[in-house]
Write an enzyme that holds these catalytic residues in place. Sequence first.
Site, mmCIF file in Angstrom:
data_model
loop_
_atom_site.group_PDB
_atom_site.id
_atom_site.type_symbol
_atom_site.label_atom_id
_atom_site.label_comp_id
_atom_site.label_asym_id
_atom_site.label_seq_id
_atom_site.Cartn_x
_atom_site.Cartn_y
_atom_site.Cartn_z
ATOM 1 N N ARG A 57 -25.891 35.685 -13.215
ATOM 2 C CA ARG A 57 -25.853 34.418 -12.478
ATOM 3 C C ARG A 57 -24.531 33.720 -12.811
ATOM 4 N NH1 ARG A 57 -25.367 31.636 -16.246
ATOM 5 N NH2 ARG A 57 -25.012 29.864 -14.903
ATOM 6 N N GLY A 58 -24.270 32.602 -12.067
ATOM 7 C CA GLY A 58 -22.978 31.938 -12.210
ATOM 8 C C GLY A 58 -22.044 32.507 -11.166
ATOM 9 N N ALA A 59 -21.402 31.604 -10.405
ATOM 10 C CA ALA A 59 -20.655 32.060 -9.225
ATOM 11 C C ALA A 59 -19.625 33.167 -9.518
ATOM 12 C CB ALA A 59 -20.004 30.853 -8.547
ATOM 13 N N ASP A 242 -20.140 26.213 -7.316
ATOM 14 C CA ASP A 242 -20.466 27.453 -6.599
ATOM 15 C C ASP A 242 -19.676 27.565 -5.311
ATOM 16 O OD1 ASP A 242 -22.845 27.247 -8.449
ATOM 17 O OD2 ASP A 242 -23.095 29.201 -7.499
ATOM 18 N N ASN A 252 -22.823 22.509 -6.629
ATOM 19 C CA ASN A 252 -23.075 23.027 -7.979
ATOM 20 C C ASN A 252 -24.564 22.859 -8.292
ATOM 21 O OD1 ASN A 252 -22.032 24.230 -10.434
ATOM 22 N ND2 ASN A 252 -22.432 22.259 -11.427
ATOM 23 N N LYS A 253 -24.947 23.295 -9.455
ATOM 24 C CA LYS A 253 -26.357 23.287 -9.874
ATOM 25 C C LYS A 253 -27.020 21.945 -9.610
ATOM 26 C CE LYS A 253 -28.226 26.000 -11.064
ATOM 27 N NZ LYS A 253 -29.051 26.745 -10.074
HETATM 28 O O1 MRU Z 1 -28.164 29.347 -10.241
HETATM 29 P P1 MRU Z 1 -26.994 29.665 -11.128
HETATM 30 O O2 MRU Z 1 -27.357 29.694 -12.571
HETATM 31 O O3 MRU Z 1 -26.263 30.896 -10.674
HETATM 32 O O4 MRU Z 1 -26.022 28.433 -10.923
HETATM 33 C C1 MRU Z 1 -24.800 28.414 -11.618
HETATM 34 C C2 MRU Z 1 -24.042 27.151 -11.442
HETATM 35 O O5 MRU Z 1 -24.445 26.247 -10.755
HETATM 36 C C3 MRU Z 1 -22.716 27.078 -12.114
HETATM 37 O O6 MRU Z 1 -22.414 25.765 -12.477
HETATM 38 C C4 MRU Z 1 -21.623 27.598 -11.149
HETATM 39 O O7 MRU Z 1 -21.981 28.838 -10.638
HETATM 40 C C5 MRU Z 1 -20.318 27.712 -11.823
HETATM 41 S S1 MRU Z 1 -20.340 28.986 -13.048
HETATM 42 C C6 MRU Z 1 -18.780 29.102 -13.681
#
Ligand code: MRU
Length: 347
Positions: A57-59, A242, A252-253
């Site tokens: 996970r994480g963009a 994201d 973002n989250k």
């Molecule tokens: O649902 P996730 O855990 O994939 O969400 C991740 C986020 O919202 C992060 O803040 C974003 O992807 C940036 S990661 C460098």
Amino acid sequence: MPNQPVYHSAIDSVRALQWTGNALRVLDQRKLPGSVEYQDFHTAKGVAEAIKTMRVRGAPAIGIAAAYGVVLAAQAHHAQNPDTWQKSVIQDIDILAASRPTAVNLFWALDTMRKAIASGGNGPSSLLAIAQSIHENDIAANHRMGELGAALLQGASGVLTHCNTGSLATGGYGTALGVIRSAYALGLQNIYACETRPWLQGARLTVWELDQDNIPATLIADSAAAWLMRSGAVQWVIVGADRITANGDAANKIGTYSHAVNARHHGVKFMVVAPTSTIDWNTPSGEGIEIEQRERKELLSDYYHRDDSVIDAWNPVFDVTPASLIDAIVTEKGVVLNPTAETMQTL
Ligand code: MRU
């Protein structure tokens, strides 16, 4: 990139994605911090499933994993059918693209791979080289953003971050957490991390990752953020993204928007840190971003899964912070202060 990035390797020990030669090795983020388990994925479909189920996970990490997924598809289809393998790889790219909707890095990485295949002459080994350079460039971009972001924090004693944007969410070092690592190396004292309900990326991942590198941090409940800001303990909120649209709006989250509103109210600055692969120049504003909705069971306990229960759950996992609430967008190509459609063009 304008300058050579500064590497602080001593405070960056975690790696969530590793290429083994014939598989993508993934640190299963659903199991942290209770257990540290790696799993090998040998097919593009397997990598798509790993993204969908949030093992990865994480963009930026999603984009990197998808690029390796394309390599796995190319290796398999090329071995089976050396003349028409490209067509089957494109089908696997479509499966990877359907894994999660919001992180634009996924589509950026898949486009990069698709173009390499379409240009001809790129067999599995040159596709692997491209995936590896996406991975390495991400780490370099994070170190550069670390320097640029930390330079904005001069005089700050405390920062608050949301979700997990560190080595677990990227190729390594992290975006917002990379800025925090660099600032810590320069003497930043107080790091606060939000729990990040409902999936607890902050409570399970961010503080675990910082603990691995002996970086002290304080966990807070998401609902304590406004009160923390009011106390004066933090001067900046630092988050990842994201997807950033052409006018500087940032998805973002879930919970990020509420931090931005609270930050403006309390005179706390708000920084978004993301590589340029997170910028979606084709979407003019945040209104055009598809926000992923995840299953109600991520919120509701088993008790409410009965057929006769009248309780539902609304579970959008991202929100959009308008550019007007953002003081700085930090990318590897430079910093945009007070982002607008015009100032974003400096990138
Ligand atoms: O649902 P996730 O855990 O994939 O969400 C991740 C986020 O919202 C992060 O803040 C974003 O992807 C940036 S990661 C460098």
